[in-house]
Design a protein around this motif. Structure first.
Motif, mmCIF file in Angstrom:
data_model
loop_
_atom_site.group_PDB
_atom_site.id
_atom_site.type_symbol
_atom_site.label_atom_id
_atom_site.label_comp_id
_atom_site.label_asym_id
_atom_site.label_seq_id
_atom_site.Cartn_x
_atom_site.Cartn_y
_atom_site.Cartn_z
ATOM 1 N N ASP A 129 0.812 -1.204 0.049
ATOM 2 C CA ASP A 129 0.066 0.024 0.007
ATOM 3 C C ASP A 129 0.880 1.140 -0.183
ATOM 4 O OD1 ASP A 129 -2.605 -0.984 -0.238
ATOM 5 O OD2 ASP A 129 -3.063 -0.403 1.566
ATOM 6 N N SER A 161 -2.233 -4.934 -2.790
ATOM 7 C CA SER A 161 -2.573 -3.477 -2.082
ATOM 8 C C SER A 161 -4.003 -3.527 -2.127
ATOM 9 C CB SER A 161 -1.774 -2.672 -2.663
ATOM 10 O OG SER A 161 -2.743 -2.103 -3.596
ATOM 11 N N THR A 162 -4.503 -2.463 -1.490
ATOM 12 C CA THR A 162 -5.987 -2.280 -1.480
ATOM 13 C C THR A 162 -6.403 -1.752 -2.751
ATOM 14 O OG1 THR A 162 -5.485 -0.092 -0.593
ATOM 15 C CG2 THR A 162 -5.944 -1.745 1.192
ATOM 16 N N TYR A 163 -5.365 -1.205 -3.658
ATOM 17 C CA TYR A 163 -5.718 -0.817 -4.948
ATOM 18 C C TYR A 163 -5.755 -1.901 -5.905
ATOM 19 C CZ TYR A 163 -4.284 3.411 -1.920
ATOM 20 O OH TYR A 163 -3.955 4.217 -1.247
#
Length: 321
Positions: A129, A161-163
């Motif tokens: 992240d 990652s959160t993306y």
């Protein structure tokens, strides 16, 4: 987004020992690899080193015949990072483990790569992240943590990652597995799994030396010839299930008396033992190993240990150790 069928060109940014090993794997698999570093001269020097190294591995039987020629054909030295990644479908960033260096490199990579290109960072411990925030279109970015030396170590950690799009992880996993590697998807936590465990062991080993229980040489001898020997073939949970979780619980109780809370019996281990889940001997432990596989697993274990012992005897002691 690239998919496995559309990945035809690759790039490795960072041509040191780790990046060079990844480039070896990609080139041996038949992919064109554009190699980049701080400048063209460094990339060219690394290309020459990797071809020479491949010839050495070939002569030792560690690489197949004609491996050096294949790597020479597939590996090119790029004049810049931007040039290396401009037409790549899959990009590996393998620059030194310094946050600012990685962030700047990832800005340059993602600013020049095609939008659909997958970008994998080979970080050992930096949260994905944290790095993703500097990546253009971070949905195509993830952690792809190879182990050193990447040429020969089979395991690779995949960290979203959160993306990160799920599709990105799916394609990256298929691609890495197609290279002959074994993948594990893990969560984005500092150190991930491999280094969190590795450095926990290292810290305890240092404590043993500091307190005078053993010398560094003695610690290495114990680890490499006992549980470390087993870890070459099985993970800690498989080993525990084969040994018996009740035995592990008893050992923790003894250690806790001597060393306190840091060796307290883990709550999950206590629960498993109370439930009668002791491992292979009771039919189930932490892992769900089918009763029908028990005898075959134990026979495999004994055969594997015997063959590893024979290999070690054939290799002899490591020089300098």
């Amino acid at each position: 987004m690239a998919n496995l069928d559309t990945i035809s060109r690759t790039s490795v940014v960072g041509s040191g020992y780790m990046g060079g090993g990844i480039a070896h794997v990609l080139a041996l698999a038949g992919y064109p690899v554009a190699l980049a570093d701080v400048d063209a001269a460094t990339a060219e020097k690394s290309r020459d080193r990797l071809i020479t190294q491949a010839a050495q591995y070939e002569s030792l039987g560690l690489f197949p015949a004609d491996a050096a020629a294949a790597i020479a054909d597939n590996l090119s030295a790029a004049p810049s990072i931007e040039h290396a990644v401009s037409d790549a479908d899959y990009i590996t960033e393998a620059v030194p483990e310094i946050v600012d260096v990685k962030l700047e490199t990832l800005r340059r990579i993602s600013g020049s790569a095609r939008p659909e290109a997958i970008i994998g960072t080979n970080t050992s411990a930096i949260p994905i992240d944290e790095l993703a925030k500097e990546v253009h279109e971070p949905s195509r970015f993830l952690g792809v943590h190879w182990m050193n030396p990447a040429t020969f170590i089979p395991g690779v950690e995949l960290i979203a990652s959160t993306y990160t799009d799920t599709e990105t992880v799916d394609v990256a996993e298929l691609f890495v597995r197609s290279l002959g590697k074994i993948t594990a998807r893990v969560a984005d936590a500092p150190g991930f799994v491999a280094n969190r465990l590795q450095f926990a062991l290292y810290k305890e080993a240092l404590a043993i030396v500091e307190e005078g229980t053993a010398t560094p040489e003695q610690v290495d001898a114990v680890v490499s010839n006992t549980f470390g020997f087993r870890l070459a073939l099985f993970g800690p949970f498989a080993i525990g299930d084969m040994a018996g979780l009740d035995i592990y619980k008893g050992a923790y109780e003894t250690l806790e008396q001597a060393f306190g809370e840091r060796f307290a019996v883990p709550e999950l281990l206590t629960t498993l033992v109370e439930q009668g889940r002791l491992g292979v001997k009771s039919g189930r432990g932490l892992l769900d190993i089918a009763e029908s596989d028990k005898d075959a697993l134990l026979a495999y274990r004994d055969n594997a240990y015997g063959r590893l012992s024979a290999l070690r005897a054939d290799l002899g002691p490591a020089p300098g150790l």
